[in-house]
Scaffold this motif. Structure first.
Motif, PDB file in Angstrom:
ATOM      1  N   LEU A  97      21.436   0.330  60.362  1.00 33.73           N
ATOM      2  CA  LEU A  97      20.799   1.532  59.816  1.00 33.73           C
ATOM      3  C   LEU A  97      21.455   2.776  60.403  1.00 33.73           C
ATOM      4  CD1 LEU A  97      17.024   0.535  60.121  1.00 33.73           C
ATOM      5  CD2 LEU A  97      18.536   0.262  58.137  1.00 33.73           C
ATOM      6  N   ASP A  98      21.331   3.889  59.698  1.00 38.19           N
ATOM      7  CA  ASP A  98      21.802   5.144  60.280  1.00 38.19           C
ATOM      8  C   ASP A  98      20.695   5.726  61.172  1.00 38.19           C
ATOM      9  OD1 ASP A  98      20.003   6.789  58.755  1.00 38.19           O
ATOM     10  OD2 ASP A  98      21.485   6.997  57.163  1.00 38.19           O
ATOM     11  N   TYR A  99      21.017   6.779  61.866  1.00 36.14           N
ATOM     12  CA  TYR A  99      20.119   7.365  62.859  1.00 36.14           C
ATOM     13  C   TYR A  99      18.758   7.734  62.258  1.00 36.14           C
ATOM     14  CZ  TYR A  99      18.856  10.091  66.992  1.00 36.14           C
ATOM     15  OH  TYR A  99      18.233  10.560  68.112  1.00 36.14           O
ATOM     16  N   GLU A 100      18.757   8.388  61.096  1.00 32.69           N
ATOM     17  CA  GLU A 100      17.502   8.802  60.446  1.00 32.69           C
ATOM     18  C   GLU A 100      16.664   7.604  60.019  1.00 32.69           C
ATOM     19  OE1 GLU A 100      16.122  11.863  60.330  1.00 32.69           O
ATOM     20  OE2 GLU A 100      17.856  12.429  61.562  1.00 32.69           O
ATOM     21  N   GLU A 101      17.311   6.555  59.564  1.00 32.87           N
ATOM     22  CA  GLU A 101      16.583   5.344  59.170  1.00 32.87           C
ATOM     23  C   GLU A 101      15.953   4.661  60.385  1.00 32.87           C
ATOM     24  OE1 GLU A 101      19.061   3.825  55.259  1.00 32.87           O
ATOM     25  OE2 GLU A 101      19.987   3.570  57.244  1.00 32.87           O
ATOM     26  N   ILE A 102      16.646   4.705  61.508  1.00 36.87           N
ATOM     27  CA  ILE A 102      16.093   4.132  62.730  1.00 36.87           C
ATOM     28  C   ILE A 102      14.878   4.944  63.178  1.00 36.87           C
ATOM     29  CG2 ILE A 102      16.525   3.610  65.174  1.00 36.87           C
ATOM     30  CD1 ILE A 102      19.457   3.067  64.371  1.00 36.87           C
ATOM     31  N   LYS A 103      14.968   6.269  63.094  1.00 37.09           N
ATOM     32  CA  LYS A 103      13.817   7.116  63.430  1.00 37.09           C
ATOM     33  C   LYS A 103      12.629   6.811  62.522  1.00 37.09           C
ATOM     34  CE  LYS A 103      14.708  11.512  63.910  1.00 37.09           C
ATOM     35  NZ  LYS A 103      15.333  12.850  63.929  1.00 37.09           N
ATOM     36  N   TYR A 104      12.896   6.563  61.247  1.00 32.11           N
ATOM     37  CA  TYR A 104      11.838   6.203  60.304  1.00 32.11           C
ATOM     38  C   TYR A 104      11.184   4.890  60.736  1.00 32.11           C
ATOM     39  CZ  TYR A 104       9.447   4.531  56.175  1.00 32.11           C
ATOM     40  OH  TYR A 104       8.501   4.022  55.328  1.00 32.11           O
ATOM     41  N   GLU A 105      11.980   3.908  61.138  1.00 35.63           N
ATOM     42  CA  GLU A 105      11.454   2.624  61.604  1.00 35.63           C
ATOM     43  C   GLU A 105      10.549   2.823  62.823  1.00 35.63           C
ATOM     44  OE1 GLU A 105      11.741  -0.644  60.559  1.00 35.63           O
ATOM     45  OE2 GLU A 105      12.738   0.097  58.750  1.00 35.63           O
ATOM     46  N   TYR A 106      10.944   3.717  63.720  1.00 39.62           N
ATOM     47  CA  TYR A 106      10.157   4.014  64.911  1.00 39.62           C
ATOM     48  C   TYR A 106       8.788   4.572  64.516  1.00 39.62           C
ATOM     49  CZ  TYR A 106       8.926   5.910  69.492  1.00 39.62           C
ATOM     50  OH  TYR A 106       8.292   6.190  70.673  1.00 39.62           O
ATOM     51  N   ARG A 107       8.801   5.593  63.638  1.00 40.38           N
ATOM     52  CA  ARG A 107       7.542   6.200  63.184  1.00 40.38           C
ATOM     53  C   ARG A 107       6.681   5.179  62.447  1.00 40.38           C
ATOM     54  NH1 ARG A 107      11.100  10.506  62.431  1.00 40.38           N
ATOM     55  NH2 ARG A 107      11.460   9.994  60.257  1.00 40.38           N
ATOM     56  N   ASN A 108       7.295   4.360  61.627  1.00 39.40           N
ATOM     57  CA  ASN A 108       6.565   3.349  60.871  1.00 39.40           C
ATOM     58  C   ASN A 108       5.908   2.335  61.807  1.00 39.40           C
ATOM     59  OD1 ASN A 108       5.774   2.170  58.321  1.00 39.40           O
ATOM     60  ND2 ASN A 108       7.193   0.510  58.832  1.00 39.40           N
ATOM     61  N   ASN A 109       6.594   1.935  62.865  1.00 37.90           N
ATOM     62  CA  ASN A 109       6.011   1.007  63.838  1.00 37.90           C
ATOM     63  C   ASN A 109       4.775   1.592  64.493  1.00 37.90           C
ATOM     64  OD1 ASN A 109       7.696  -1.142  63.516  1.00 37.90           O
ATOM     65  ND2 ASN A 109       8.701  -0.947  65.488  1.00 37.90           N
ATOM     66  N   ILE A 110       4.809   2.890  64.782  1.00 40.67           N
ATOM     67  CA  ILE A 110       3.658   3.542  65.404  1.00 40.67           C
ATOM     68  C   ILE A 110       2.477   3.523  64.435  1.00 40.67           C
ATOM     69  CG2 ILE A 110       2.752   5.750  66.226  1.00 40.67           C
ATOM     70  CD1 ILE A 110       5.569   6.228  67.429  1.00 40.67           C
ATOM     71  N   LEU A 111       2.727   3.822  63.159  1.00 35.03           N
ATOM     72  CA  LEU A 111       1.648   3.801  62.161  1.00 35.03           C
ATOM     73  C   LEU A 111       1.083   2.396  61.990  1.00 35.03           C
ATOM     74  CD1 LEU A 111       3.105   6.169  59.407  1.00 35.03           C
ATOM     75  CD2 LEU A 111       1.278   6.658  61.039  1.00 35.03           C
ATOM     76  N   VAL A 112       1.954   1.413  61.948  1.00 35.44           N
ATOM     77  CA  VAL A 112       1.501   0.025  61.800  1.00 35.44           C
ATOM     78  C   VAL A 112       0.637  -0.367  62.999  1.00 35.44           C
ATOM     79  CG1 VAL A 112       2.298  -2.385  61.783  1.00 35.44           C
ATOM     80  CG2 VAL A 112       3.396  -0.700  60.314  1.00 35.44           C
ATOM     81  N   LYS A 113       1.071   0.046  64.184  1.00 39.10           N
ATOM     82  CA  LYS A 113       0.325  -0.267  65.408  1.00 39.10           C
ATOM     83  C   LYS A 113      -1.046   0.403  65.394  1.00 39.10           C
ATOM     84  CE  LYS A 113       2.264  -1.301  69.795  1.00 39.10           C
ATOM     85  NZ  LYS A 113       3.195  -0.932  70.819  1.00 39.10           N
TER      86      LYS A 113
END
Length: 164
Positions: A97-113
């Motif tokens: 993934l590119d940097y922005e996509e990785i940041k999106y994954e990070y935010r998404n993990n927080i929401l899922v949690k």
């Protein structure tokens, strides 16, 4: 010119009894670095230690190596095949993934949690990828039929100290 890695910090054990002591010891070894680089290494160290404590079947090892123009944070442990394969699969997905996509994954993990979903995968790898500009390796070695050695190496560009 000196091209060999040398060890700045080396620790082995099954649990960290005093996190503050660990971070102070590592921080003391990083006085020659900028605050930004030191902070990135410490954030990544926190994530990797938490994962090692959670998934290790035995002691784990933390090493901080200094190379010519970079520092290498390395953590190794033995885990079961399922956890090792899950980690490698997650890493292989994220590294592409590119940097922005990785940041999106990070935010998404927080929401899922926050929604207490069981699909949440920890942010340890994501944090290290973001803090190191995707300079990371995950190596897996077979140990026994049901165990694998996991070695995670995170590379940080060498930035000289400008804080003193």
């Amino acid at each position: 010119m000196f091209n060999k890695d040398y060890i700045l910090f080396d620790w082995s054990g099954s649990r960290i009894s005093n996190y503050q002591e660990l971070f102070s010891a590592v921080n003391d070894k990083l006085e020659f670095l900028s605050k930004k680089t030191t902070k990135s290494i410490i954030f990544c160290l926190i994530e990797l230690v938490q994962n090692a404590e959670k998934y290790s079947l035995s002691d784990f090892n933390i090493r901080l190596l200094k190379h010519t123009d970079s520092l290498i944070l390395e953590i190794s442990n033995i885990t079961d095949n399922k956890d090792a394969d899950k980690l490698l699969s997650r890493y292989n997905y994220l590294i592409n993934l590119d940097y922005e996509e990785i940041k999106y994954e990070y935010r998404n993990n927080i929401l899922v949690k926050e929604n207490k979903s069981s699909n949440s995968v920890g942010n340890g790898i994501i944090t290290c990828l973001l803090k190191s500009d995707k300079q990371m390796q995950v190596l897996i070695n077979n140990i026994k039929s049901n165990q694998k050695q996991v070695i995670i190496k995170v590379f940080f560009k060498y930035e000289k100290n400008n804080r003193r």
